[in-house]
Design an enzyme around this catalytic site. Structure first.
Site, PDB file in Angstrom:
ATOM      1  N   LYS A 280     -18.940  -9.874  15.521  1.00 30.73           N
ATOM      2  CA  LYS A 280     -18.882  -9.832  14.060  1.00 30.73           C
ATOM      3  C   LYS A 280     -20.293 -10.783  13.650  1.00 30.73           C
ATOM      4  O   LYS A 280     -20.167 -11.888  13.997  1.00 30.73           O
ATOM      5  CB  LYS A 280     -17.944 -10.081  13.292  1.00 30.73           C
ATOM      6  CG  LYS A 280     -17.863  -9.879  11.887  1.00 30.73           C
ATOM      7  CD  LYS A 280     -16.636 -10.262  11.096  1.00 30.73           C
ATOM      8  CE  LYS A 280     -16.283 -10.029   9.850  1.00 30.73           C
ATOM      9  NZ  LYS A 280     -14.947 -10.541   9.118  1.00 30.73           N
ATOM     10  N   GLU A 364       0.544  -5.838   2.071  1.00 29.52           N
ATOM     11  CA  GLU A 364       0.874  -5.960   0.752  1.00 29.52           C
ATOM     12  C   GLU A 364       2.350  -5.984   0.692  1.00 29.52           C
ATOM     13  O   GLU A 364       3.064  -6.425  -0.151  1.00 29.52           O
ATOM     14  CB  GLU A 364      -0.068  -5.351  -0.183  1.00 29.52           C
ATOM     15  CG  GLU A 364      -1.511  -5.847   0.048  1.00 29.52           C
ATOM     16  CD  GLU A 364      -2.327  -5.191   1.076  1.00 29.52           C
ATOM     17  OE1 GLU A 364      -3.469  -5.598   1.130  1.00 29.52           O
ATOM     18  OE2 GLU A 364      -1.891  -4.318   1.680  1.00 29.52           O
ATOM     19  N   ARG A 392      -0.848  -1.252  -3.685  1.00 29.61           N
ATOM     20  CA  ARG A 392      -0.250  -0.810  -2.466  1.00 29.61           C
ATOM     21  C   ARG A 392       1.508  -1.319  -2.399  1.00 29.61           C
ATOM     22  O   ARG A 392       2.015  -0.793  -1.800  1.00 29.61           O
ATOM     23  CB  ARG A 392      -0.696  -1.064  -1.147  1.00 29.61           C
ATOM     24  CG  ARG A 392      -2.349  -1.356  -1.449  1.00 29.61           C
ATOM     25  CD  ARG A 392      -2.993  -1.545  -0.209  1.00 29.61           C
ATOM     26  NE  ARG A 392      -3.203  -0.591   0.852  1.00 29.61           N
ATOM     27  CZ  ARG A 392      -3.669  -0.492   1.849  1.00 29.61           C
ATOM     28  NH1 ARG A 392      -4.298  -1.255   2.292  1.00 29.61           N
ATOM     29  NH2 ARG A 392      -3.582   0.436   2.652  1.00 29.61           N
TER      30      ARG A 392
END
Length: 629
Positions: A280, A364, A392
């Site tokens: 990354k 979540e 969610r």
């Protein structure tokens, strides 16, 4: 812009390049992204990490016929460049420009829109099964980061893939930057075995191969790099148990290796998973040094990576620091985040109370049920989750928290418009999905001092509560030394009036005050009210003003349908009041990305619009009878 990059107008142009030219193109794309995003902002780190991976995918597969999905899709910038959008990349996340995520209406090459994690595998399986039913031949490839596999939806999909299709490719993009170097030697050896043309004939003995690697050979490696060996061996066992043939891990920046592997996997007659290791932020040292910052950010200096200081603190920072102070005085307080410690401000909490800080990953639903479990044992959990992501967890909020009247506090960051991120990230629905749940207390502060008061108030309640607050910097008011508990369900009348009552929810109070000033300039008496509470509403206040005013006006950074203004209308109807309500909020549509002020003008969230609607309701009053409250 590099000369090779200028020649790429579609994936067909890429396919004509040699491997050496593709490698050169990868560096040109990186430099282009670094320079372009320095002006627009965006998800720089994730996109720098998948350049070679994206090139390899487009070199082997043929979109839009083949279906290429990116989980979350914030890492699809190179995909956009290679599919004919290079000339518009400088408009990314800008008003009227390219979206920062994949968008089906933007290009035929974007087969699936996304912005939340965990959706790629399920959607890809749906496409693969649809292809099988229709007798199609296209390939379906889902690219998902390692973080996406902390999301339950990904595992729900894994549970079904092997039983429902024979042809699907999953790419696990593992961009953990601190991978031990010793992984590479084992990974290369394992890769040479499994990508051999004779591998299918050897598949029955695959377990013996793994056993051999995990036996005497691996013992010495484990002593030197235990985690490296595990990261190679355990994923293969896990995914094979799900019925996916596992390959890797391989170097996600080795273009020839990636292309060779995808050509091989394209011929597979069973679902496969390729584990690639990427870096990354590759190619930009500031992004490598500050992984969190460069995941997604605003404009920056392309030479140094420095960004302009924000000046005032953000609401997230005020929340985090306030929670630190409250937790010092109350050992029952625990903090929970779903992979967003930096975005929610809980990274400020963690150093002070490390044993009371929990990051559950992109999960979540689990976060909310986990909080419910802790609440049953006397703790006061705080779930700090963006408004758009808390959607969610709606069922656990209802079933696990509110039904049992458990004292869980939901702190909903990014409530309201999230500007550049667009419709997947706007928090425009939390009032409508929360206020219908019995027992929950829903608050919205007008400034940072009131945010602290509402947090203090929430910890004084016996049941569930939620606070919604916006993205960005605070108002800049002076804060009290100690937060105060607010009277439950009581609004704050900032200014009295007798012709119109204007309610500005949360930060929209500034619009309410501006409208009041303009109406008073025209001779009308306007009350300005800070509602504080969406639920319970201040019915006493509404009754009082319904006997005095000709109209109510509500301002909210939320969808009008089912929002705060709707709650006011319902309350007035229940008390039998005929006073009309002018509601200023977002229309019944998904709002595009752009600058917040410009989007408000475009969609009517303005004082001008409120004035135009309320004046006809006031003109019937005789000016001579007007008196100040």
């Amino acid at each position: 812009m590099g000369t090779l990059l200028e020649s790429i107008h579609s994936p067909a142009d890429l396919k004509r390049l040699s491997l050496a030219q593709m490698a050169e193109l990868a560096e040109e794309i990186r430099e282009f992204l670094i320079q372009t995003l320095s002006k627009t902002g965006g998800h720089l780190g994730p996109n720098l990490g998948v350049v070679e991976l994206t090139l390899a995918l487009h070199a082997v597969f043929n979109t839009p016929e083949d279906k290429l999905l990116f989980d979350v899709s914030h890492q699809a910038y190179s995909h956009k460049i290679l599919t004919g959008r290079l000339d518009r990349m400088e408009t990314i996340r800008q008003p009227g420009g390219l979206n920062g995520f994949m968008l089906r209406t933007e290009s035929d090459h974007d087969c699936y829109g996304a912005g939340h994690a965990g959706t790629a595998l399920s959607a890809a399986l749906g496409m693969a099964v649809a292809r099988d039913l229709a007798g199609g031949k296209e390939n379906v490839i889902a690219v998902a980061g390692d973080a996406a596999f902390t999301n339950g939806i990904s595992f729900e999909a894994l549970n079904n893939i092997a039983e429902q299709t024979k042809r699907m490719i999953v790419v696990l993009n593992d961009n953990e930057w601190s991978i031990d170097r010793n992984v590479g030697a084992i990974a290369s050896y394992f890769h040479r075995i499994v990508t051999n043309e004779r591998y299918n004939k050897l598949h029955d003995s695959a377990h013996r191969i793994v056993e051999k690697l995990g036996g005497k050979t691996a013992i010495e490696v484990v002593r030197r790099a235990e985690e490296a060996a595990k990261s190679m061996l355990w994923p293969s066992i896990l995914f094979e148990e799900f019925g996916l043939q596992y390959f890797g891990p391989i170097d996600g920046h080795n273009l020839p290796l990636l292309i060779e592997t995808f050509k091989f996997l394209k011929t597979a007659e069973r679902p496969v998973l390729l584990h690639v290791l990427t870096q990354k932020g590759r190619g930009f040292q500031p992004a490598l040094d500050k992984q969190k910052k460069f995941h997604g950010l605003g404009p920056y200096n392309p030479e140094t990576g420095m960004t302009e200081p924000a000046g005032l603190p953000t609401y997230s920072e005020v929340f985090g620091n306030t929670l630190v102070d409250l937790a010092r005085k109350d050992e029952r307080i625990v903090a929970i985040t779903a992979a967003m410690p930096n975005g929610t401000g809980l990274d400020l909490f963690r150093p002070h109370h490390p044993k009371r800080y929990f990051d559950v990953g992109i999960a979540e639903e689990h976060a909310v049920v986990f909080a419910a479990g802790m609440a049953t044992r006397g703790f006061r959990p705080v779930c700090a989750i963006y408004s758009t992501f808390l959607q969610r967890a709606f069922d656990p909020i209802v079933h696990d928290v509110c039904l049992q009247n458990l004292p869980v506090l939901f702190c909903m960051d990014r409530a309201g418009l999230s500007g550049d991120d667009g419709p997947t990230h706007h928090g425009l629905f939390d009032i409508s999905y929360l206020r219908g749940i019995p027992g929950i207390v829903l608050m919205s502060p007008k400034d940072e001092d009131e945010l602290a008061d509402m947090m203090k108030t929430a910890f004084d309640l016996p049941g569930p509560s939620a606070i919604r607050y916006p993205r960005g910097v605070v108002v800049g008011v002076t804060r009290k030394t100690e937060p105060q508990v607010l009277p439950l369900g009581k609004a704050e009348v900032l200014k009295d009036g007798s012709d119109v009552a204007i309610l500005g929810l949360g930060p929209m109070i500034s619009m309410a005050q501006e409208l009041a000033g303009r109406l008073e300039h025209d001779g009308y008496s306007a009350a300005v009210i800070n509602p504080r509470f969406v639920k319970p509403l201040d019915i006493e206040m509404l009754e009082l003003y319904s006997r005095r005013v000709a109209a109510f006006v509500t301002f909210e950074d939320h969808a009008r349908m089912g929002g705060f203004g709707s709650a006011v209308i319902e309350a007035l109807q229940e008390i039998g009041s005929p006073v009309p309500v002018v509601r200023i909020g977002w229309p019944d549509k998904f709002i595009e990305h752009g600058k917040v002020d410009a989007l408000r003008v475009r969609h009517g969230l303005t004082v001008d619009n409120a004035l135009a609607q309320v004046l006809p309701l006031l003109v019937r009053r005789q000016r001579s009878t007007l008196v100040a409250g």
